[in-house]
Design a protein around this motif. Structure first.
Motif, PDB file in Angstrom:
ATOM      1  N   GLY A   5       0.823  -1.194   0.000  1.00 19.71           N
ATOM      2  CA  GLY A   5       0.000   0.000   0.000  1.00 19.71           C
ATOM      3  C   GLY A   5       0.861   1.249   0.000  1.00 19.71           C
ATOM      4  N   VAL A   6       0.362   2.290  -0.644  1.00 22.29           N
ATOM      5  CA  VAL A   6       1.077   3.567  -0.686  1.00 22.29           C
ATOM      6  C   VAL A   6       0.092   4.691  -0.400  1.00 22.29           C
ATOM      7  CG1 VAL A   6       2.858   2.789  -2.289  1.00 22.29           C
ATOM      8  CG2 VAL A   6       0.765   3.785  -3.189  1.00 22.29           C
ATOM      9  N   ALA A   7       0.608   5.773   0.134  1.00 21.73           N
ATOM     10  CA  ALA A   7      -0.215   6.950   0.406  1.00 21.73           C
ATOM     11  C   ALA A   7       0.523   8.198  -0.057  1.00 21.73           C
ATOM     12  CB  ALA A   7      -0.510   7.061   1.905  1.00 21.73           C
ATOM     13  N   ILE A  65      -5.367 -11.141  -7.927  1.00 21.60           N
ATOM     14  CA  ILE A  65      -4.796  -9.943  -7.308  1.00 21.60           C
ATOM     15  C   ILE A  65      -5.897  -8.899  -7.268  1.00 21.60           C
ATOM     16  CG2 ILE A  65      -3.035  -8.147  -7.440  1.00 21.60           C
ATOM     17  CD1 ILE A  65      -1.405 -10.125  -9.189  1.00 21.60           C
ATOM     18  N   CYS A  66      -6.126  -8.327  -6.092  1.00 16.35           N
ATOM     19  CA  CYS A  66      -7.119  -7.263  -5.943  1.00 16.35           C
ATOM     20  C   CYS A  66      -6.407  -5.983  -5.536  1.00 16.35           C
ATOM     21  CB  CYS A  66      -8.162  -7.627  -4.892  1.00 16.35           C
ATOM     22  SG  CYS A  66      -9.239  -8.979  -5.393  1.00 16.35           S
ATOM     23  N   GLY A  67      -6.910  -4.872  -6.030  1.00 23.54           N
ATOM     24  CA  GLY A  67      -6.320  -3.583  -5.688  1.00 23.54           C
ATOM     25  C   GLY A  67      -7.385  -2.523  -5.561  1.00 23.54           C
ATOM     26  N   ARG A  68      -7.075  -1.503  -4.790  1.00 21.91           N
ATOM     27  CA  ARG A  68      -7.986  -0.388  -4.604  1.00 21.91           C
ATOM     28  C   ARG A  68      -7.207   0.904  -4.737  1.00 21.91           C
ATOM     29  NH1 ARG A  68      -6.658   2.349  -0.689  1.00 21.91           N
ATOM     30  NH2 ARG A  68      -8.435   3.716  -0.896  1.00 21.91           N
ATOM     31  N   ALA A  69      -7.910   1.951  -5.084  1.00 23.20           N
ATOM     32  CA  ALA A  69      -7.273   3.257  -5.201  1.00 23.20           C
ATOM     33  C   ALA A  69      -8.311   4.342  -4.976  1.00 23.20           C
ATOM     34  CB  ALA A  69      -6.635   3.416  -6.583  1.00 23.20           C
ATOM     35  N   ASP A  70      -7.840   5.454  -4.439  1.00 22.56           N
ATOM     36  CA  ASP A  70      -8.654   6.657  -4.343  1.00 22.56           C
ATOM     37  C   ASP A  70      -7.709   7.827  -4.593  1.00 22.56           C
ATOM     38  OD1 ASP A  70      -7.324   7.111  -1.892  1.00 22.56           O
ATOM     39  OD2 ASP A  70      -8.965   6.274  -0.732  1.00 22.56           O
ATOM     40  N   GLU A  71      -8.126   9.033  -4.265  1.00 19.33           N
ATOM     41  CA  GLU A  71      -7.294  10.199  -4.588  1.00 19.33           C
ATOM     42  C   GLU A  71      -5.934  10.208  -3.914  1.00 19.33           C
ATOM     43  OE1 GLU A  71      -9.034  14.048  -4.455  1.00 19.33           O
ATOM     44  OE2 GLU A  71     -10.949  13.290  -5.195  1.00 19.33           O
ATOM     45  N   THR A  73      -4.469   7.250  -1.975  1.00 14.79           N
ATOM     46  CA  THR A  73      -3.838   5.986  -1.614  1.00 14.79           C
ATOM     47  C   THR A  73      -4.112   4.913  -2.667  1.00 14.79           C
ATOM     48  OG1 THR A  73      -5.772   5.201  -0.393  1.00 14.79           O
ATOM     49  CG2 THR A  73      -4.135   6.447   0.859  1.00 14.79           C
ATOM     50  N   ALA A  74      -3.329   3.871  -2.610  1.00 18.17           N
ATOM     51  CA  ALA A  74      -3.564   2.685  -3.433  1.00 18.17           C
ATOM     52  C   ALA A  74      -2.975   1.495  -2.701  1.00 18.17           C
ATOM     53  CB  ALA A  74      -2.927   2.830  -4.807  1.00 18.17           C
ATOM     54  N   ALA A  75      -3.550   0.312  -2.923  1.00 16.96           N
ATOM     55  CA  ALA A  75      -3.050  -0.898  -2.276  1.00 16.96           C
ATOM     56  C   ALA A  75      -3.448  -2.109  -3.101  1.00 16.96           C
ATOM     57  CB  ALA A  75      -3.616  -1.018  -0.864  1.00 16.96           C
ATOM     58  N   VAL A  76      -2.658  -3.161  -2.998  1.00 15.56           N
ATOM     59  CA  VAL A  76      -2.959  -4.421  -3.673  1.00 15.56           C
ATOM     60  C   VAL A  76      -2.618  -5.587  -2.752  1.00 15.56           C
ATOM     61  CG1 VAL A  76      -2.618  -3.576  -6.032  1.00 15.56           C
ATOM     62  CG2 VAL A  76      -0.696  -4.546  -4.783  1.00 15.56           C
ATOM     63  N   ALA A  77      -3.263  -6.720  -3.015  1.00 18.29           N
ATOM     64  CA  ALA A  77      -2.966  -7.948  -2.273  1.00 18.29           C
ATOM     65  C   ALA A  77      -3.282  -9.139  -3.181  1.00 18.29           C
ATOM     66  CB  ALA A  77      -3.796  -8.040  -0.992  1.00 18.29           C
TER      67      ALA A  77
END
Length: 100
Positions: A5-7, A65-71, A73-77
């Motif tokens: 994950g990153v922010a 692999i699932c990932g999410r993102a918004d303005e 942050t983003a993350a994957v697992a």
């Protein structure tokens, strides 16, 4: 379980998530010869943003692999031996705990 994950990364939301997807694909040693997996949207749940999952195995189930993102942050697992639907539901369900 691997989770990345990153922010506060000044990058387009989709580009940020795609970069993380590529990192996980490299880590699981995805063979790009058969083609690139396509991410499919998943209902993001109460925390919003956008969530996508992709099948990283040939056939109807396997590594997902699932990932999410918004303005901001983003993350994957990655998830082993599952379906897109099951992995998406699990990923959205664990998001609140991961963000604490």
């Amino acid at each position: 379980m691997l989770f990345e994950g990153v922010a506060h990364v000044p990058e387009d939301t989709n580009g940020r998530r795609e970069r993380l997807f590529r990192g996980v694909l490299e880590r699981i040693r995805w063979d790009p010869e058969p083609g690139h997996p396509e991410a499919r949207p998943v209902e993001p749940g109460p925390l919003g943003g956008s969530v996508e999952c992709l099948l990283a195995s040939p056939g109807g189930d396997g590594d997902v692999i699932c990932g999410r993102a918004d303005e901001g942050t983003a993350a994957v697992a990655p998830f082993e031996d599952g379906t897109l639907a099951d992995a998406g539901k699990l990923y959205v369900g664990m998001r609140g705990d991961l963000e604490r």
